[in-house]
Write a protein that holds these residues in place. Structure first.
Motif, mmCIF file in Angstrom:
data_model
loop_
_atom_site.group_PDB
_atom_site.id
_atom_site.type_symbol
_atom_site.label_atom_id
_atom_site.label_comp_id
_atom_site.label_asym_id
_atom_site.label_seq_id
_atom_site.Cartn_x
_atom_site.Cartn_y
_atom_site.Cartn_z
ATOM 1 N N GLU A 3 -8.504 -10.440 7.716
ATOM 2 C CA GLU A 3 -9.294 -10.513 6.489
ATOM 3 C C GLU A 3 -9.921 -9.150 6.221
ATOM 4 O O GLU A 3 -10.442 -8.516 7.131
ATOM 5 N N ARG A 4 -9.849 -8.732 4.984
ATOM 6 C CA ARG A 4 -10.492 -7.494 4.551
ATOM 7 C C ARG A 4 -11.189 -7.780 3.228
ATOM 8 O O ARG A 4 -10.655 -8.508 2.390
ATOM 9 N N TRP A 47 -0.525 2.073 -4.911
ATOM 10 C CA TRP A 47 -1.493 2.027 -3.805
ATOM 11 C C TRP A 47 -0.926 1.456 -2.504
ATOM 12 O O TRP A 47 -1.533 1.605 -1.455
ATOM 13 N N TRP A 48 0.254 0.825 -2.546
ATOM 14 C CA TRP A 48 0.769 0.210 -1.322
ATOM 15 C C TRP A 48 2.209 0.611 -1.032
ATOM 16 O O TRP A 48 2.497 1.288 -0.065
ATOM 17 N N THR A 49 3.123 0.198 -1.868
ATOM 18 C CA THR A 49 4.543 0.439 -1.614
ATOM 19 C C THR A 49 5.015 1.662 -2.405
ATOM 20 O O THR A 49 4.276 2.209 -3.216
ATOM 21 N N ASP A 50 6.266 2.050 -2.176
ATOM 22 C CA ASP A 50 6.856 3.108 -2.987
ATOM 23 C C ASP A 50 7.442 2.533 -4.268
ATOM 24 O O ASP A 50 7.558 3.224 -5.274
ATOM 25 N N ASP A 51 7.831 1.256 -4.208
ATOM 26 C CA ASP A 51 8.381 0.576 -5.370
ATOM 27 C C ASP A 51 8.226 -0.925 -5.130
ATOM 28 O O ASP A 51 8.004 -1.353 -3.992
ATOM 29 N N GLY A 54 -2.331 -1.381 8.893
ATOM 30 C CA GLY A 54 -1.815 -1.228 7.529
ATOM 31 C C GLY A 54 -2.855 -1.588 6.482
ATOM 32 O O GLY A 54 -3.117 -0.820 5.559
ATOM 33 N N TRP A 55 -3.480 -2.758 6.628
ATOM 34 C CA TRP A 55 -4.487 -3.164 5.644
ATOM 35 C C TRP A 55 -5.712 -2.265 5.721
ATOM 36 O O TRP A 55 -6.363 -2.040 4.688
ATOM 37 N N PRO A 88 -8.494 0.299 1.347
ATOM 38 C CA PRO A 88 -9.245 1.415 0.756
ATOM 39 C C PRO A 88 -8.452 2.151 -0.337
ATOM 40 O O PRO A 88 -9.030 2.572 -1.352
ATOM 41 N N ARG A 89 -7.132 2.297 -0.155
ATOM 42 C CA ARG A 89 -6.317 2.937 -1.192
ATOM 43 C C ARG A 89 -6.331 2.118 -2.476
ATOM 44 O O ARG A 89 -6.336 2.677 -3.574
ATOM 45 N N LEU A 90 -6.350 0.788 -2.346
ATOM 46 C CA LEU A 90 -6.475 -0.091 -3.512
ATOM 47 C C LEU A 90 -7.781 0.209 -4.240
ATOM 48 O O LEU A 90 -7.803 0.370 -5.461
ATOM 49 N N GLY A 91 -8.874 0.316 -3.487
ATOM 50 C CA GLY A 91 -10.172 0.634 -4.087
ATOM 51 C C GLY A 91 -10.174 1.979 -4.775
ATOM 52 O O GLY A 91 -10.696 2.133 -5.892
#
Length: 150
Positions: free
Chosen positions: A7-8, A32-36, A131-132, A137-140
């Motif tokens: 959980e995050r 923010w997560w994958t390349d595609d 990974g999460w 944080p990249r999502l934020g």
């Protein structure tokens, strides 16, 4: 260690509608997560998360898409193929309005149900946790850039 779920939580200064779009659409996920990514945000839709030049492709199945509060998908299928009869991991994004922003709660479950030996269970849990720890944080950060752009 339990290895049952990850959980995050993160608070972002963006509306639930904007956050839902960012966690449920391929064009945003690839920022923010994958390349595609290639999928539709509707229950039952099957698609792909892609890293590198298709070096790693993870099939996904959208389980829930309830804008602007809930998006969930299954992934990490055995043999890398969507199989509704097989165990897989479930990732859920719960979005709750908070002030002028949104609280995002990410939960990933299904580790114990995969039937992995203890060492593999521990390794997969650790890899997903790390990974999460990177991608939430990249999502934020992505959301902050997105809503600050005129």
């Amino acid at each position: 260690m339990e290895y049952g779920s990850i959980e995050r939580e993160i608070h972002v200064d963006a509306s639930p509608e904007v956050v839902f779009e960012v966690v449920s659409s391929p064009e945003h996920i690839s920022q923010w997560w994958t390349d595609d990514a290639d999928f539709e945000a509707r229950p039952g839709a099957v698609g792909e998360l892609i890293w590198g030049d298709r070096a790693e492709v993870a099939p996904i199945t959208v389980v829930t898409a309830e804008p602007p509060r809930l998006f969930a998908f299954r992934w990490c299928y055995p043999d890398g193929k969507v199989d509704d009869s097989a165990d897989s991991m479930l990732v859920t994004f719960e979005l709750t309005p908070s002030g002028t922003g949104t609280n995002i709660r990410l939960t990933e479950t299904g580790f114990r149900e995969m039937g992995w030996e203890a060492a593999k269970l521990e390794e997969q849990y650790r890899e997903h946790s790390v990974g999460w720890d990177t991608f939430v944080p990249r999502l934020g950060e992505y959301l902050a850039r997105l809503v600050s752009t005129p």
